[in-house]
Write a protein that holds these residues in place. Sequence first.
Motif, short mmCIF file in Angstrom:
data_model
loop_
_atom_site.label_atom_id
_atom_site.label_comp_id
_atom_site.label_asym_id
_atom_site.label_seq_id
_atom_site.Cartn_x
_atom_site.Cartn_y
_atom_site.Cartn_z
N CYS A 152 45.83 12.39 54.79
CA CYS A 152 44.70 12.63 53.88
C CYS A 152 43.39 12.75 54.65
O CYS A 152 42.54 13.58 54.32
CB CYS A 152 44.62 11.54 52.82
SG CYS A 152 45.97 11.59 51.64
N ALA A 183 43.33 16.08 56.12
CA ALA A 183 43.11 17.08 55.08
C ALA A 183 41.62 17.17 54.72
O ALA A 183 41.09 18.26 54.51
CB ALA A 183 43.94 16.75 53.84
N ILE A 184 40.95 16.03 54.67
CA ILE A 184 39.52 16.02 54.37
C ILE A 184 38.74 16.77 55.44
O ILE A 184 37.85 17.57 55.14
CB ILE A 184 39.01 14.57 54.21
CG1 ILE A 184 39.58 13.95 52.94
CG2 ILE A 184 37.48 14.51 54.21
CD1 ILE A 184 39.37 12.45 52.83
N SER A 215 51.67 14.48 52.09
CA SER A 215 51.37 13.09 51.76
C SER A 215 51.89 12.74 50.36
O SER A 215 52.39 11.64 50.16
CB SER A 215 49.87 12.80 51.88
OG SER A 215 49.13 13.51 50.92
N SER A 216 51.79 13.67 49.43
CA SER A 216 52.33 13.43 48.08
C SER A 216 53.83 13.23 48.12
O SER A 216 54.38 12.38 47.42
CB SER A 216 51.99 14.61 47.16
OG SER A 216 50.62 14.69 46.94
N VAL A 219 48.12 17.65 52.11
CA VAL A 219 48.10 16.89 50.86
C VAL A 219 49.49 16.92 50.21
O VAL A 219 49.96 15.90 49.70
CB VAL A 219 47.02 17.45 49.90
CG1 VAL A 219 47.17 16.85 48.51
CG2 VAL A 219 45.63 17.18 50.46
N ASP A 220 50.15 18.07 50.26
CA ASP A 220 51.51 18.16 49.72
C ASP A 220 52.46 17.23 50.48
O ASP A 220 53.31 16.57 49.87
CB ASP A 220 52.03 19.59 49.78
CG ASP A 220 51.36 20.52 48.78
OD1 ASP A 220 50.73 20.00 47.83
OD2 ASP A 220 51.46 21.74 48.95
N ALA A 229 44.80 22.23 54.67
CA ALA A 229 44.55 20.96 53.98
C ALA A 229 45.54 20.78 52.84
O ALA A 229 46.06 19.68 52.63
CB ALA A 229 43.12 20.91 53.47
N ASP A 230 45.80 21.84 52.11
CA ASP A 230 46.74 21.78 51.00
C ASP A 230 48.14 21.39 51.48
O ASP A 230 48.83 20.60 50.82
CB ASP A 230 46.78 23.13 50.28
CG ASP A 230 47.49 23.06 48.95
OD1 ASP A 230 47.30 22.07 48.22
OD2 ASP A 230 48.25 24.00 48.65
#
Length: 89
Positions: free
Chosen positions: A42, A45-46, A64-65, A61-62, A57-58
Amino acid sequence: MSYSVSFNDVEKSLGIFSHQMKQLEISRETLIKETREVISLCSKAIILLQRNKIPEADTLVDKSSSLIKNLKNEVILDLDRYLWPDEPE
């Protein structure tokens, strides 16, 4: 008056308890390791968002989800409380 004490049940109970504590420790260590990875992803990604690199970044985030979803399935006992944010005061 005489009492007969059998330690068979006590030893069995302690064995079960010991096994549960080992499983809890493994689950806890996995939780700590994977949540650190989520935080790292994350954070990256920031930084990518600040540089306007939205697709990269997307992807992070995917990822990490996905890690969080896997953790929800692996975590035992009440350790799942650490996967949810605290409510604001």
